[in-house]
Design an enzyme around this catalytic site. Structure first.
Site, mmCIF file in Angstrom:
data_model
loop_
_atom_site.group_PDB
_atom_site.id
_atom_site.type_symbol
_atom_site.label_atom_id
_atom_site.label_comp_id
_atom_site.label_asym_id
_atom_site.label_seq_id
_atom_site.Cartn_x
_atom_site.Cartn_y
_atom_site.Cartn_z
ATOM 1 C CG ASN A 1 7.902 5.571 -53.874
ATOM 2 O OD1 ASN A 1 7.551 5.289 -55.019
ATOM 3 N ND2 ASN A 1 8.622 4.749 -53.117
ATOM 4 C CD1 TRP A 2 2.220 8.787 -56.201
ATOM 5 C CD2 TRP A 2 1.785 8.514 -58.387
ATOM 6 N NE1 TRP A 2 1.594 9.921 -56.646
ATOM 7 C CE2 TRP A 2 1.316 9.789 -57.987
ATOM 8 C CE3 TRP A 2 1.618 8.138 -59.723
ATOM 9 C CZ2 TRP A 2 0.691 10.665 -58.872
ATOM 10 C CZ3 TRP A 2 0.997 9.010 -60.606
ATOM 11 C CH2 TRP A 2 0.543 10.258 -60.177
ATOM 12 C CE LYS A 3 6.268 2.831 -51.010
ATOM 13 N NZ LYS A 3 6.364 2.155 -49.734
ATOM 14 C CG HIS B 1 11.955 2.266 -51.825
ATOM 15 N ND1 HIS B 1 11.328 1.202 -51.211
ATOM 16 C CD2 HIS B 1 11.334 3.382 -51.375
ATOM 17 C CE1 HIS B 1 10.365 1.658 -50.434
ATOM 18 N NE2 HIS B 1 10.344 2.978 -50.505
ATOM 19 C CD GLU C 1 8.255 -0.698 -50.908
ATOM 20 O OE1 GLU C 1 8.032 -0.224 -52.033
ATOM 21 O OE2 GLU C 1 7.730 -0.247 -49.867
ATOM 22 C CD GLU D 1 11.590 5.749 -47.770
ATOM 23 O OE1 GLU D 1 10.599 6.472 -47.790
ATOM 24 O OE2 GLU D 1 11.722 4.758 -48.521
ATOM 25 N N GLY E 1 4.850 1.784 -44.535
ATOM 26 C CA GLY E 1 3.564 1.139 -44.777
ATOM 27 C C GLY E 1 2.974 0.476 -43.543
ATOM 28 C CB SER F 1 3.939 5.707 -41.392
ATOM 29 O OG SER F 1 3.915 4.323 -41.698
ATOM 30 N N GLY G 1 4.908 7.616 -49.045
ATOM 31 C CA GLY G 1 4.329 6.543 -49.846
ATOM 32 C C GLY G 1 2.821 6.670 -49.908
HETATM 33 P P1 13P Z 1 4.655 4.897 -46.518
HETATM 34 O O1 13P Z 1 4.579 6.394 -46.456
HETATM 35 O O2 13P Z 1 3.473 4.255 -47.173
HETATM 36 O O3 13P Z 1 5.010 4.305 -45.200
HETATM 37 O O4 13P Z 1 5.894 4.546 -47.505
HETATM 38 C C1 13P Z 1 7.101 5.160 -47.301
HETATM 39 C C2 13P Z 1 7.985 4.877 -48.466
HETATM 40 O O5 13P Z 1 8.420 3.766 -48.655
HETATM 41 C C3 13P Z 1 8.260 5.985 -49.393
HETATM 42 O O6 13P Z 1 9.267 5.645 -50.293
#
Ligand code: 13P
Length: 252
Positions: free
Chosen positions: A9-11, A100, A102, A170, A176, A215, A236
């Site tokens: 997931n590049w966000k 998600h 976020e 998640e 993150g 993570s 992520g």
């Molecule tokens: P990280 O791998 O940066 O913790 O993010 C996880 C995530 O939100 C994937 O959708």
């Protein structure tokens, strides 16, 4: 047997102009791992909306599935800034993330909204990766199972089938932060999720993939993937580097 799915997931990261190089590097790195059979693992990237077209083009050439990071439940209309399922299908995109944390946290996506989006995807034959997970306060308050059950049941009330349906667990406290759920914590949550899915979907729940996210890195993926109910990962930060992401794909 559930085929592993390793999703990135590049966000809101990277650039349109870097997409071809990224996908070519990822594919080259995966292919260089000669023991890794391409048909034994699905690899997917959820990219920002403006990259969907070019990512699909290069993804197709390189055996990598491309997903949207969200979608609207309506087919069209006056919803400025949104993206519809027919638009995704027209671009050749067959996957999307939904709910998600976020999106839930910053854009007020409720359980009900997540459920409607999931239903719309499954009705249109698009694959939905539905994200669930508890916050740190909820885990510390022993609310993890209550929260997961509430999030899942909202979706399951709208959808009665397991096809085209993937869950990503998640834990918000692990996203993150560099804090990963331990292998045991991940397995316990995944087994619980599968129990809830089974209550509604019966034996079909045993064929559903449940991904872990939070993570994930090449240094912790193997232990997670050894857990019986962990069927892949949603990555992520570590997916932004194609060399590191390829190491995660090589997770068996
Ligand atoms: P990280 O791998 O940066 O913790 O993010 C996880 C995530 O939100 C994937 O959708």
């Amino acid at each position: 047997m559930r085929k592993p799915l390793i999703a990135g997931n590049w966000k809101m990261n990277l650039l349109y102009s870097k997409v071809p190089e990224y996908l070519q590097t990822l594919s080259r790195e995966i292919n260089a791992k000669s023991h890794l059979k391409r048909d034994q693992v699905d690899v997917l990237l959820a990219v920002p909306a403006p990259f969907l077209g070019i990512a699909r083009e290069y993804g197709e050439k390189n055996g990598i599935l491309i997903a949207s990071q969200t979608v609207h439940e309506k087919a069209d209309g006056a919803f400025t800034g949104e993206l519809s399922i027919p638009m995704l299908k027209d671009l050749g995109i067959r996957w999307t993330l939904i709910g998600h944390s976020e999106r839930r946290q910053y854009y007020n996506e409720t359980d009900a909204a997540v459920a409607l989006k999931t239903k719309a995807c499954l009705d249109h034959g698009i694959n939905a990766i539905v994200c669930v997970g508890e916050t740190r306060a909820e885990r510390e308050g022993n609310q993890t199972e209550t929260v997961l059950k509430r999030q899942l049941e909202a979706v399951l009330q709208q959808t009665g089938k397991a096809d085209n349906f993937v869950i990503a667990y998640e834990p918000v406290w692990a996203i993150g932060t560099g804090l990963t759920a331990s292998d045991e914590q991940a397995q316990a949550a995944h087994a619980f999720i599968r129990t809830v899915l089974r209550q509604k979907l019966g034996g079909a729940a045993d064929g559903m993939r449940i991904l872990y996210g939070g993570s994930v890195k090449s240094s912790n993926i193997k232990g997670l993937m050894q857990q019986p109910d962990v069927d892949g990962a949603l990555v992520g930060g570590a997916s932004l580097d194609p060399v590191e992401f390829a190491r995660i794909v090589d997770c068996q």
